[in-house]
Design a protein around this motif. Structure first.
Motif, mmCIF file in Angstrom:
data_model
loop_
_atom_site.group_PDB
_atom_site.id
_atom_site.type_symbol
_atom_site.label_atom_id
_atom_site.label_comp_id
_atom_site.label_asym_id
_atom_site.label_seq_id
_atom_site.Cartn_x
_atom_site.Cartn_y
_atom_site.Cartn_z
ATOM 1 N N ASN A 188 59.045 53.123 -14.464
ATOM 2 C CA ASN A 188 57.973 53.600 -15.335
ATOM 3 C C ASN A 188 57.382 52.410 -16.088
ATOM 4 O O ASN A 188 57.952 51.921 -17.048
ATOM 5 N N LYS A 189 56.213 51.957 -15.628
ATOM 6 C CA LYS A 189 55.519 50.835 -16.251
ATOM 7 C C LYS A 189 54.464 51.304 -17.242
ATOM 8 O O LYS A 189 53.717 50.499 -17.782
ATOM 9 N N GLY A 190 54.431 52.609 -17.482
ATOM 10 C CA GLY A 190 53.443 53.181 -18.383
ATOM 11 C C GLY A 190 53.967 53.332 -19.796
ATOM 12 O O GLY A 190 55.078 52.905 -20.128
ATOM 13 N N GLN A 191 53.156 53.982 -20.613
ATOM 14 C CA GLN A 191 53.494 54.225 -22.019
ATOM 15 C C GLN A 191 53.943 55.667 -22.251
ATOM 16 O O GLN A 191 54.283 56.033 -23.365
ATOM 17 N N LEU A 192 53.918 56.483 -21.191
ATOM 18 C CA LEU A 192 54.244 57.899 -21.295
ATOM 19 C C LEU A 192 55.477 58.249 -20.464
ATOM 20 O O LEU A 192 55.808 57.543 -19.510
ATOM 21 N N LEU A 193 56.105 59.359 -20.800
ATOM 22 C CA LEU A 193 57.177 59.923 -19.993
ATOM 23 C C LEU A 193 56.580 60.382 -18.667
ATOM 24 O O LEU A 193 55.500 60.980 -18.638
ATOM 25 N N HIS A 194 57.275 60.090 -17.561
ATOM 26 C CA HIS A 194 56.825 60.546 -16.245
ATOM 27 C C HIS A 194 57.980 61.157 -15.491
ATOM 28 O O HIS A 194 59.148 60.917 -15.803
ATOM 29 N N GLU A 195 57.618 61.920 -14.478
ATOM 30 C CA GLU A 195 58.593 62.586 -13.625
ATOM 31 C C GLU A 195 58.304 62.234 -12.177
ATOM 32 O O GLU A 195 57.152 62.066 -11.789
ATOM 33 N N PHE A 196 59.371 62.122 -11.392
ATOM 34 C CA PHE A 196 59.248 62.009 -9.940
ATOM 35 C C PHE A 196 59.893 63.263 -9.394
ATOM 36 O O PHE A 196 61.087 63.488 -9.600
ATOM 37 N N ASN A 197 59.102 64.102 -8.712
ATOM 38 C CA ASN A 197 59.580 65.378 -8.219
ATOM 39 C C ASN A 197 59.108 65.556 -6.785
ATOM 40 O O ASN A 197 57.918 65.418 -6.507
ATOM 41 N N LEU A 198 60.030 65.845 -5.890
ATOM 42 C CA LEU A 198 59.701 66.116 -4.488
ATOM 43 C C LEU A 198 59.553 67.619 -4.291
ATOM 44 O O LEU A 198 60.395 68.395 -4.737
ATOM 45 N N GLY A 199 58.476 68.027 -3.611
ATOM 46 C CA GLY A 199 58.264 69.447 -3.326
ATOM 47 C C GLY A 199 56.880 69.672 -2.756
ATOM 48 O O GLY A 199 56.117 68.732 -2.549
ATOM 49 N N ASP A 200 56.555 70.947 -2.520
ATOM 50 C CA ASP A 200 55.203 71.268 -2.075
ATOM 51 C C ASP A 200 54.387 71.717 -3.289
ATOM 52 O O ASP A 200 54.913 71.830 -4.406
ATOM 53 N N ALA A 201 53.108 71.968 -3.089
ATOM 54 C CA ALA A 201 52.219 72.299 -4.211
ATOM 55 C C ALA A 201 52.697 73.538 -4.961
ATOM 56 O O ALA A 201 52.627 73.580 -6.200
ATOM 57 N N ALA A 202 53.210 74.542 -4.258
ATOM 58 C CA ALA A 202 53.688 75.763 -4.914
ATOM 59 C C ALA A 202 54.907 75.469 -5.794
ATOM 60 O O ALA A 202 55.013 75.990 -6.917
ATOM 61 N N MET A 203 55.817 74.629 -5.304
ATOM 62 C CA MET A 203 56.989 74.255 -6.105
ATOM 63 C C MET A 203 56.557 73.493 -7.352
ATOM 64 O O MET A 203 57.094 73.721 -8.439
ATOM 65 N N HIS A 204 55.590 72.606 -7.192
ATOM 66 C CA HIS A 204 55.108 71.843 -8.345
ATOM 67 C C HIS A 204 54.453 72.770 -9.369
ATOM 68 O O HIS A 204 54.670 72.616 -10.573
ATOM 69 N N ALA A 205 53.673 73.744 -8.904
ATOM 70 C CA ALA A 205 53.016 74.682 -9.827
ATOM 71 C C ALA A 205 54.057 75.453 -10.646
ATOM 72 O O ALA A 205 53.904 75.615 -11.862
ATOM 73 N N ALA A 206 55.119 75.902 -9.993
ATOM 74 C CA ALA A 206 56.174 76.632 -10.701
ATOM 75 C C ALA A 206 56.894 75.714 -11.695
ATOM 76 O O ALA A 206 57.175 76.110 -12.830
ATOM 77 N N HIS A 207 57.167 74.488 -11.266
ATOM 78 C CA HIS A 207 57.879 73.543 -12.136
ATOM 79 C C HIS A 207 57.016 73.135 -13.330
ATOM 80 O O HIS A 207 57.534 72.902 -14.424
ATOM 81 N N GLN A 208 55.706 73.075 -13.129
ATOM 82 C CA GLN A 208 54.813 72.722 -14.232
ATOM 83 C C GLN A 208 54.894 73.738 -15.362
ATOM 84 O O GLN A 208 54.845 73.372 -16.540
ATOM 85 N N LYS A 209 55.089 75.008 -15.024
ATOM 86 C CA LYS A 209 55.237 76.048 -16.045
ATOM 87 C C LYS A 209 56.512 75.804 -16.859
ATOM 88 O O LYS A 209 56.519 75.942 -18.077
ATOM 89 N N GLU A 210 57.592 75.438 -16.173
ATOM 90 C CA GLU A 210 58.853 75.135 -16.857
ATOM 91 C C GLU A 210 58.686 73.918 -17.770
ATOM 92 O O GLU A 210 59.166 73.919 -18.906
ATOM 93 N N MET A 211 58.025 72.893 -17.254
ATOM 94 C CA MET A 211 57.824 71.672 -18.039
ATOM 95 C C MET A 211 56.965 71.953 -19.275
ATOM 96 O O MET A 211 57.217 71.406 -20.346
ATOM 97 N N LEU A 212 55.967 72.825 -19.136
ATOM 98 C CA LEU A 212 55.129 73.186 -20.277
ATOM 99 C C LEU A 212 55.971 73.898 -21.341
ATOM 100 O O LEU A 212 55.843 73.603 -22.536
#
Length: 178
Positions: free
Chosen positions: A71-95
């Motif tokens: 992470n070379k940025g100034q913000l927290l980041h995540e590396f997550n493997l999955g398809d778009a539907a998995m990411h959409a579901a995980h985004q709700k959890e992260m929110l």
């Protein structure tokens, strides 16, 4: 039955029950976590605000890749493997985690959510934890690793699901060849 025989029997029963006890989240259609020692190659992924470099990756079905996530940025980041539907579901959890104060723009908030001690959620937020085997959070200036054995999959992505990051374009493509 002697103590030695009882211990042997207990060990055998435990060994036979392990697949049943394993978390279903440890295996996905697109692969499973693996020990770093089994990796056939290492890929460094740089995380900046708000991008991955590289933005795509070619792997072979059955290949085990050790990802070194910087992470070379100034913000927290995540590396997550999955398809778009998995990411959409995980985004709700992260929110939800962000709204509860467990995630801040630069790290983990109250409750001491330490992703390196996976499986230990916040005591004041039972059930909320970031412990998916296909995902890792990386704070600014930090490095983390994730090792994965890929299976055949279509539409596989790596993404940052910290609220707003995926939508801002922090997503890459994983091409899995036979």
């Amino acid at each position: 039955m002697t103590v030695r025989n009882r211990l042997s029997l207990a060990g055998c029963l435990l060994a036979l029950s392990l697949p049943v006890m394993a978390s279903p989240a440890d295996h996905a259609e697109f692969g499973q976590p693996a020990p770093a020692a089994s990796a056939t190659r290492t890929v460094e992924i740089n995380m900046t605000d708000i991008a991955f470099a590289p933005t795509s990756l070619d792997v072979k079905a059955g290949e085990t890749v050790r990802f070194v996530l910087v992470n070379k940025g100034q913000l927290l980041h995540e590396f997550n493997l999955g398809d778009a539907a998995m990411h959409a579901a995980h985004q709700k959890e992260m929110l939800q985690m962000q709204q509860s104060g467990m995630l801040t723009p630069t790290g983990m908030g109250r409750g001491g959510m330490d992703h390196s001690s996976m499986g230990h959620g916040s005591m004041d937020m039972p059930g909320m934890k970031h412990d998916d085997p296909n995902s890792v959070l990386v704070e600014p200036g930090k490095t983390a690793e994730l090792t994965w054995t890929f299976a055949r999959a279509d539409n596989l992505e790596f993404a940052c699901n910290v609220p707003g990051h995926y939508q801002a374009g922090m997503v890459g493509k994983v091409n899995v060849a036979p």
